[in-house]
Write a protein that holds these residues in place. Structure first.
Motif, PDB file in Angstrom:
ATOM      1  N   THR A   1       0.852  -1.202   0.000  1.00 15.25           N
ATOM      2  CA  THR A   1       0.000   0.000   0.000  1.00 15.25           C
ATOM      3  C   THR A   1       0.883   1.246   0.000  1.00 15.25           C
ATOM      4  O   THR A   1       1.995   1.210   0.545  1.00 15.25           O
TER       5      THR A   1
ATOM      6  N   THR B   1      -6.417   6.399   3.202  1.00 19.62           N
ATOM      7  CA  THR B   1      -6.960   5.285   3.993  1.00 19.62           C
ATOM      8  C   THR B   1      -5.864   4.533   4.763  1.00 19.62           C
ATOM      9  O   THR B   1      -6.145   3.573   5.466  1.00 19.62           O
TER      10      THR B   1
ATOM     11  N   GLU C   1      -6.130   3.793   8.742  1.00 17.11           N
ATOM     12  CA  GLU C   1      -7.161   2.822   9.120  1.00 17.11           C
ATOM     13  C   GLU C   1      -6.734   1.392   8.737  1.00 17.11           C
ATOM     14  O   GLU C   1      -6.831   0.456   9.544  1.00 17.11           O
ATOM     15  N   ILE C   2      -6.220   1.242   7.505  1.00 17.22           N
ATOM     16  CA  ILE C   2      -5.763  -0.070   7.029  1.00 17.22           C
ATOM     17  C   ILE C   2      -4.648  -0.597   7.932  1.00 17.22           C
ATOM     18  O   ILE C   2      -4.632  -1.752   8.329  1.00 17.22           O
TER      19      ILE C   2
ATOM     20  N   ASN D   1      -5.818  -1.929  11.294  1.00 20.28           N
ATOM     21  CA  ASN D   1      -6.409  -3.267  11.129  1.00 20.28           C
ATOM     22  C   ASN D   1      -5.308  -4.326  10.998  1.00 20.28           C
ATOM     23  O   ASN D   1      -5.393  -5.415  11.571  1.00 20.28           O
TER      24      ASN D   1
ATOM     25  N   ASP E   1     -11.218  -7.688  -1.111  1.00 19.86           N
ATOM     26  CA  ASP E   1     -10.456  -6.503  -1.512  1.00 19.86           C
ATOM     27  C   ASP E   1     -10.182  -5.573  -0.337  1.00 19.86           C
ATOM     28  O   ASP E   1      -9.141  -4.951  -0.260  1.00 19.86           O
ATOM     29  N   GLU E   2     -11.154  -5.484   0.582  1.00 18.36           N
ATOM     30  CA  GLU E   2     -11.006  -4.527   1.685  1.00 18.36           C
ATOM     31  C   GLU E   2     -10.119  -5.076   2.790  1.00 18.36           C
ATOM     32  O   GLU E   2     -10.275  -6.220   3.210  1.00 18.36           O
ATOM     33  N   VAL E   3      -9.195  -4.222   3.257  1.00 18.00           N
ATOM     34  CA  VAL E   3      -8.261  -4.653   4.302  1.00 18.00           C
ATOM     35  C   VAL E   3      -8.889  -4.369   5.668  1.00 18.00           C
ATOM     36  O   VAL E   3      -8.512  -3.439   6.386  1.00 18.00           O
ATOM     37  N   THR E   4      -9.887  -5.177   6.030  1.00 16.80           N
ATOM     38  CA  THR E   4     -10.527  -5.045   7.345  1.00 16.80           C
ATOM     39  C   THR E   4      -9.943  -6.114   8.260  1.00 16.80           C
ATOM     40  O   THR E   4      -9.374  -7.108   7.785  1.00 16.80           O
TER      41      THR E   4
ATOM     42  N   ASN F   1     -11.518  -9.510   7.451  1.00 14.83           N
ATOM     43  CA  ASN F   1     -10.988 -10.144   6.234  1.00 14.83           C
ATOM     44  C   ASN F   1      -9.589 -10.699   6.446  1.00 14.83           C
ATOM     45  O   ASN F   1      -9.241 -11.775   5.957  1.00 14.83           O
TER      46      ASN F   1
END
Length: 329
Positions: free
Chosen positions: A209, A215, A218-219, A222, A279-282, A285
């Motif tokens: 990233t 973002t 936040e990523i 997580n 796809d989302e780095v939560t 996930n």
């Protein structure tokens, strides 16, 4: 580099000469010593091996040691006790506060399988002080009731691993403890790459990233939360995609600008790569991805070009990874 390691090695030899004259240090340039290279299966440079009692059979590998002080500790723990026996809370506190990191084994009694595994692990991790105790007072003062290995960071307990006879092995504990020599998430760069590969954890997860994106904060939070959960099992690495010097690692994982943020797992032993399905780095996930990988359920990621629109137009069809199985099989 080899030159740096050679200097640190020589410094350790100088310091140990007075204390342990029976331990000899030597170095070999194996460029022309093909027989020795074959006999001792030298694959990478530099390699350090410790020969015991004049035997050429099964020398002990000294891996990931790069500083004179760590060499000295490594040798001392191979030739004498590998841990300090703690009899009082004051003694425990002194060890815990002397360094950033310390490992203490709390045991009911000092003659069981767990203690042996603990002492063997101490030999493998010379970067940290190790102590052990069977004192009821010391165990009580730290609120520990059963056989446990506790990692202290800056004087505070950060990890408690319950030791049950026969359940733990030296490699598992070594991996776990060595991860504490790195940050929870290690940013990949020229300096840290050596340290990352020295830690004997074969599962690496990488977050690609740009660190200046909106973002990112936040990523990253997580990612750090997941790192705390899987510490010792998976090593968490951050790769800044804005850093031009990281280009080779993007190529290796076939990451393009439009793919980021992207998460991949690499198994260093098999060189297999896995892509996070979501796809989302939560946190959710990341947890699901890491767990499915550790359970052997994750599918290997075989990077492929997109299927060309005209792949089927000509008598000779154009195949890429994504349509190969479907068309051929």
């Amino acid at each position: 580099s080899s030159q740096n390691l050679s200097e640190e090695f020589a410094e350790a030899a100088r310091q140990l000469k007075k204390e342990a004259p029976r331990i000899q240090f030597g170095k070999i340039d194996v460029t022309h010593q093909h027989d020795l290279r074959r006999e001792f299966n030298i694959q990478a440079f530099p390699t350090v091996k410790f020969f015991v009692n004049g035997s050429r059979e099964d020398p002990i590998d000294c891996k990931g040691v790069r500083k004179a002080s760590t060499f000295i500790t490594w040798v001392r723990r191979r030739t004498g006790p590998s841990t300090v026996l703690i009899n009082s809370t004051d003694q425990a506190e002194a060890i815990i506060k002397a360094d950033d990191l310390a490992v203490i084994g709390f045991f009911r009694e000092l003659h069981n399988e767990s203690v042996e595994v603990f002492c063997e692990t101490a030999r493998e991790v010379p970067e940290m002080p190790f102590g052990m105790t069977a004192s009821e007072d010391v165990c009580a003062s730290y609120g520990i009731q059963r056989n446990s290995l506790v990692v202290f960071e800056k004087g505070k307990p950060v990890h408690n691993e319950v030791l049950e006879d026969g359940r733990q092995n030296k490699l598992g504990l070594t991996r776990l403890i060595k991860t504490f020599t790195l940050d929870l998430v290690t940013e990949y760069n020229i300096e840290t790459s050596v340290k990352i590969f020295d830690v004997p954890v074969e599962n690496h997860i990488l977050l690609f990233t740009p660190t200046n994106s909106e973002t990112f904060r936040e990523i990253y939070e997580n990612y750090k939360s997941a790192a705390a959960e899987f510490r010792g099992k998976i090593l968490f690495v951050l790769v800044d995609t804005n850093e031009a010097r990281n280009g080779r690692i993007f190529e290796y994982f076939r990451i393009r600008d439009i793919d980021v943020p992207a998460v991949r797992i690499l198994n260093l032993t098999s060189d297999a790569k896995y892509k996070m399905p979501a796809d989302e780095v939560t946190l959710e996930n990341l947890e699901a991805f890491c767990q499915s990988y550790l359970n052997g359920k994750a599918k290997q990621h075989l990077p492929s070009e997109e299927i060309p629109e005209d792949w089927d137009k000509m008598p000779v069809k154009v195949l890429v990874g994504k349509n190969f199985n479907r068309i051929i099989f």
